[in-house]
Write a protein that holds these residues in place. Structure first.
Motif, PDB file in Angstrom:
ATOM      1  N   LEU A 195       0.848  -1.190   0.000  1.00 11.02           N
ATOM      2  CA  LEU A 195       0.000   0.000   0.000  1.00 11.02           C
ATOM      3  C   LEU A 195       0.883   1.239   0.000  1.00 11.02           C
ATOM      4  CD1 LEU A 195      -0.063   1.444   3.079  1.00 11.02           C
ATOM      5  CD2 LEU A 195      -1.363  -0.620   3.584  1.00 11.02           C
ATOM      6  N   THR A 196       0.305   2.370  -0.330  1.00  5.44           N
ATOM      7  CA  THR A 196       1.037   3.640  -0.336  1.00  5.44           C
ATOM      8  C   THR A 196       0.266   4.667   0.481  1.00  5.44           C
ATOM      9  OG1 THR A 196      -0.071   4.316  -2.392  1.00  5.44           O
ATOM     10  CG2 THR A 196       2.068   3.209  -2.596  1.00  5.44           C
ATOM     11  N   PHE A 197       0.970   5.703   0.915  1.00  7.24           N
ATOM     12  CA  PHE A 197       0.292   6.795   1.620  1.00  7.24           C
ATOM     13  C   PHE A 197       0.981   8.113   1.292  1.00  7.24           C
ATOM     14  CE2 PHE A 197       3.558   5.324   4.553  1.00  7.24           C
ATOM     15  CZ  PHE A 197       4.087   6.489   5.090  1.00  7.24           C
ATOM     16  N   ASP A 198       0.182   9.190   1.349  1.00 12.24           N
ATOM     17  CA  ASP A 198       0.688  10.527   1.025  1.00 12.24           C
ATOM     18  C   ASP A 198       1.227  11.265   2.242  1.00 12.24           C
ATOM     19  OD1 ASP A 198       0.310  10.553  -1.679  1.00 12.24           O
ATOM     20  OD2 ASP A 198      -1.653  11.527  -1.617  1.00 12.24           O
ATOM     21  N   ARG A 199       0.542  11.099   3.399  1.00 15.55           N
ATOM     22  CA  ARG A 199       0.849  11.935   4.548  1.00 15.55           C
ATOM     23  C   ARG A 199       0.602  11.164   5.831  1.00 15.55           C
ATOM     24  NH1 ARG A 199       3.855  16.322   3.857  1.00 15.55           N
ATOM     25  NH2 ARG A 199       3.165  18.200   4.928  1.00 15.55           N
ATOM     26  N   VAL A 200       1.456  11.363   6.823  1.00 14.74           N
ATOM     27  CA  VAL A 200       1.204  10.823   8.151  1.00 14.74           C
ATOM     28  C   VAL A 200       1.231  11.993   9.137  1.00 14.74           C
ATOM     29  CG1 VAL A 200       3.656  10.238   8.467  1.00 14.74           C
ATOM     30  CG2 VAL A 200       1.909   9.196   9.945  1.00 14.74           C
ATOM     31  N   TYR A 201       0.196  12.069   9.966  1.00 13.81           N
ATOM     32  CA  TYR A 201       0.049  13.163  10.928  1.00 13.81           C
ATOM     33  C   TYR A 201       0.198  12.616  12.344  1.00 13.81           C
ATOM     34  CZ  TYR A 201      -2.111  15.825   7.102  1.00 13.81           C
ATOM     35  OH  TYR A 201      -2.378  16.466   5.914  1.00 13.81           O
ATOM     36  N   ALA A 202       1.042  13.269  13.147  1.00 14.21           N
ATOM     37  CA  ALA A 202       1.232  12.849  14.535  1.00 14.21           C
ATOM     38  C   ALA A 202       1.802  14.023  15.327  1.00 14.21           C
ATOM     39  CB  ALA A 202       2.170  11.646  14.608  1.00 14.21           C
ATOM     40  N   ASN A 203       1.835  13.875  16.637  1.00 15.94           N
ATOM     41  CA  ASN A 203       2.518  14.840  17.501  1.00 15.94           C
ATOM     42  C   ASN A 203       3.122  14.061  18.659  1.00 15.94           C
ATOM     43  OD1 ASN A 203       3.358  16.848  19.297  1.00 15.94           O
ATOM     44  ND2 ASN A 203       1.699  18.226  18.732  1.00 15.94           N
ATOM     45  N   PHE A 204       4.349  13.587  18.447  1.00 14.12           N
ATOM     46  CA  PHE A 204       5.057  12.806  19.454  1.00 14.12           C
ATOM     47  C   PHE A 204       6.191  13.646  20.045  1.00 14.12           C
ATOM     48  CE2 PHE A 204       4.246   8.699  16.827  1.00 14.12           C
ATOM     49  CZ  PHE A 204       2.901   8.733  17.192  1.00 14.12           C
ATOM     50  N   PRO A 205       6.422  13.547  21.360  1.00 17.25           N
ATOM     51  CA  PRO A 205       7.600  14.200  21.951  1.00 17.25           C
ATOM     52  C   PRO A 205       8.844  13.352  21.678  1.00 17.25           C
ATOM     53  CG  PRO A 205       6.443  12.956  23.613  1.00 17.25           C
ATOM     54  CD  PRO A 205       5.622  12.823  22.354  1.00 17.25           C
ATOM     55  N   GLU A 206       9.973  13.783  22.190  1.00 15.28           N
ATOM     56  CA  GLU A 206      11.162  12.942  22.123  1.00 15.28           C
ATOM     57  C   GLU A 206      10.934  11.684  22.961  1.00 15.28           C
ATOM     58  OE1 GLU A 206      13.951  13.305  20.349  1.00 15.28           O
ATOM     59  OE2 GLU A 206      12.986  15.060  19.412  1.00 15.28           O
ATOM     60  N   ALA A 207      11.538  10.588  22.555  1.00 20.04           N
ATOM     61  CA  ALA A 207      11.341   9.324  23.267  1.00 20.04           C
ATOM     62  C   ALA A 207      11.748   9.442  24.734  1.00 20.04           C
ATOM     63  CB  ALA A 207      12.136   8.214  22.584  1.00 20.04           C
ATOM     64  N   SER A 208      12.771  10.237  24.999  1.00 19.11           N
ATOM     65  CA  SER A 208      13.280  10.363  26.372  1.00 19.11           C
ATOM     66  C   SER A 208      12.254  10.991  27.320  1.00 19.11           C
ATOM     67  CB  SER A 208      14.557  11.210  26.379  1.00 19.11           C
ATOM     68  OG  SER A 208      14.300  12.493  25.827  1.00 19.11           O
TER      69      SER A 208
END
Length: 616
Positions: free
Chosen positions: A162-175
């Motif tokens: 499959l293909t995708f155009d855009r991924v939306y997220a808001n993640f902080p740094e893993a630490s």
């Protein structure tokens, strides 16, 4: 047969592995001196079998998943407004939603555990009708495995499917989550590790964002807040508006995030939505005040059976279920019962302009229909083919533009149109396509060809489909260029009477720019029950709603004839119709004096509203 073959291969390989001399499997340098020869042998055989069988096991799982999804009869909702909530194949915590829009967009929210990947991909293929689906936007609500692992698995190992155009997220740094949430640390670490594969496609969601993905409008109320170390409290909360229906997505938002949103938007009305995705699988999420503010008619529960029943005894699910019941929610879909799909549409009540006679001012018609309360206009070009008609003049598109401006000002859109004549009527069909496009009408009904070149009624199903498919295919380039979907409809002569044959014609043409319209009155006086719709291969994209006494085409207001409207509503629910209520009940208004028309049209609107209120 396939299962037997796979068992045979596995058994044969095991026999081979056990009878191969130990020296051929275990070399001295591979042996662990701290364990026995037989333990080394067993370990090597296990590794050998795992390496050998892994592709076979993966293949087997995919084959079984394919048949599982096929057995679920997943509806293809391409080019229709719908939301799919996917079950968990292992009855575990899982969030996975697929949304399709009437302008061809595909949107995914979360996706689930890695173990759900096969099911997700097969379901996506079925819902879109595509062998290699394309996702226009993929939202990740927050950094937990039951929401993000399918995305990560697709990026790392399944990008060819499959293909995708855009991924939306808001993640902080893993630490940020070190010492608080190791699941979140792992997901964010993997997300960042894979980022080079989709860096140009990644977008960060921000509180207050408002944007459109095709016909779907998204409003972001809340995203990650560093005030709370709990990853669930970093869930994006957003509203989607699509097809006149509003849906609020909550991820695993907790009490803090929920209260923040309620307090910030109190009194604004923007939280009041038709559908609510239950926070944190319907347990231990937002508080009751959030659901009170949303006041949904429908709730989507991505909830496995053991959470739904509070089998562990330490969840709030039963309490939350009580809230929803007390709030009077009409419908709940629960993932424990399997994947589910709901069409997203608010049917508009549309009337044909044929309620007025030929030459009646189109500008006056717009104002009059808007004043009476109709929500859309079906432009009857079939009443604009007289001498001196602006539709037949060279500047017909300017005329259409002026009507579009008039409709915009009056707040009533042109949603549909009706062409004069049949699909082989030449210039007037092309004019109708262009003018419909200028008006903003999405659909144009074109009558099928019902007579052959000798003027004889076509009775043969195969000839009817062949003749009409050829004519429609000639019109499609113009329709596609103008962005107008052509619709054939069941009419009154020969093969054209049978709605099933009209649906077969749609399958034969096989174009996104061709569908069909079911005319209730034509079917009724042709001897077909409304239940014929269940036997049609393709769901209609529009309806012409009208009544008659079963002997002739009356085009009467619903209830003034003998059409079985209870059966009509029941079958619409069964087939999943999700279009407008287009009223083609114009004869009573057309034959009345102009002074009587407002009263007749008001009654038409009232009867249409009664039908609309009973639609799925």
């Amino acid at each position: 047969m396939l299962k037997r073959l796979l068992c045979f291969i596995i058994a044969g390989t095991l026999l081979f592995a056990f009878f191969v001399p130990a020296a051929a499997i275990v070399s001295p340098q591979d042996e662990n001196p701290s364990v026995s020869f037989f333990e080394n042998l067993r370990n090597k055989i296990s590794a050998f079998c795992e390496k050998l069988f892994s592709p076979l096991i993966k293949l087997w799982r995919r084959v079984m998943t394919y048949f599982e999804v096929k057995g679920e009869n997943v509806q293809c909702t391409k080019n229709r407004n719908a939301v799919h909530m996917l079950k968990s194949v292992t009855d575990t915590i899982c969030d996975s939603f697929i949304i399709t829009t009437d302008d061809g967009k595909v949107i995914v929210i979360d996706g689930g555990h890695k173990t759900e990947t096969d099911y997700f991909i097969e379901y996506l293929k079925a819902a879109t009708g595509e062998k290699k689906p394309h996702i226009d936007a993929w939202f990740l609500s927050h950094a937990h495995d039951d929401h993000c692992e399918v995305f990560l698995e697709v990026v790392e190992n399944r990008s060819d499917e499959l293909t995708f155009d855009r991924v939306y997220a808001n993640f902080p740094e893993a630490s940020f989550y070190n010492g608080y949430d190791e699941w979140a640390v792992t997901v964010i670490t993997d997300y960042n590790r894979l980022m080079p594969a989709f860096k140009e496609k990644a977008a960060q969601l921000k509180e207050g964002d408002v944007f459109n993905i095709g016909a779907a409008k998204f409003t972001v109320f809340y995203t990650f807040n560093p005030e709370w170390k709990n990853c669930n409290e970093g869930s994006t909360i957003m509203r989607m508006d699509l097809g006149g229906v509003s849906v609020i997505f909550t991820g695993d938002a907790g009490v803090n995030a929920g209260n923040y949103v309620v307090e910030k938007y109190a009194g604004s009305g923007v939280l009041d939505c038709n559908i609510c995705k239950m926070a944190h699988h319907g347990q231990d999420g937002v508080d009751r005040n959030f659901y009170e503010a949303v006041s949904p008619d429908v709730c989507l529960w991505p909830t496995p059976s053991w959470v739904w029943d509070n089998r562990n005894g330490n969840l709030k699910t039963l309490e939350v279920r009580g809230w929803i019941e007390e709030l009077g929610v009409k419908t709940s879909y629960v993932a424990k019962d399997g994947s589910s799909m709901r069409y997203l549409f608010n049917p508009r009540i549309v009337t044909t302009t044929d309620v007025f006679e030929e030459g009646y001012s189109a500008e006056t018609a717009v104002d009059r229909l808007a004043r009476l309360g109709f929500e859309g206009i079906d432009m009857g070009f079939d009443y604009w083919v007289f001498d001196g008609s602006p539709f037949l003049k060279d500047d017909y598109l300017e005329w259409a533009r002026s009507l579009k401006a008039k409709a915009d000002k009056a707040g009533i859109p042109y949603t549909h149109a009706h062409a004069p004549g049949e699909a082989n009527s030449g210039d007037v069909i092309y004019r109708s396509i262009e003018a419909a496009s200028v008006l903003g009408a999405k659909y144009l009904v074109v009558h099928p060809i019902w007579k052959d070149e000798n003027g004889k009624i076509i009775e043969s199903r195969s000839k009817f489909i062949s003749v009409n498919a050829e004519a429609i295919k000639k019109l499609l380039p113009k329709a596609e260029k103008c962005g107008v979907i052509l619709l054939s409809e069941n009419i009154l002569w020969g093969a054209s009477k049978d709605p099933r044959i009209i649906a077969e014609l749609v399958k034969e043409v096989n174009s996104d720019y061709f569908g069909w319209c079911f005319d209730t009155g034509h079917a009724h006086c042709s001897g077909y029950k409304m239940s014929v719709l269940e036997k049609c291969a393709v769901v209609p994209l529009s309806l012409h709603i009208q009544d008659n006494d079963g002997t002739r085409d009356g085009h009467l207001i619903p209830g003034d004839g003998t059409v079985n409207w209870d059966e009509f509503i029941a079958v619409l629910k069964k087939i999943g119709y999700c279009g407008d209520c287009v009223m083609e009940a114009h004869h009573q208004s057309l034959t009345a004096s102009d002074a009587q028309r407002d009263e007749i049209l008001t009654r038409l609107l009232e009867e249409a509203e009664k039908l609309r209120d009973r639609m799925p």
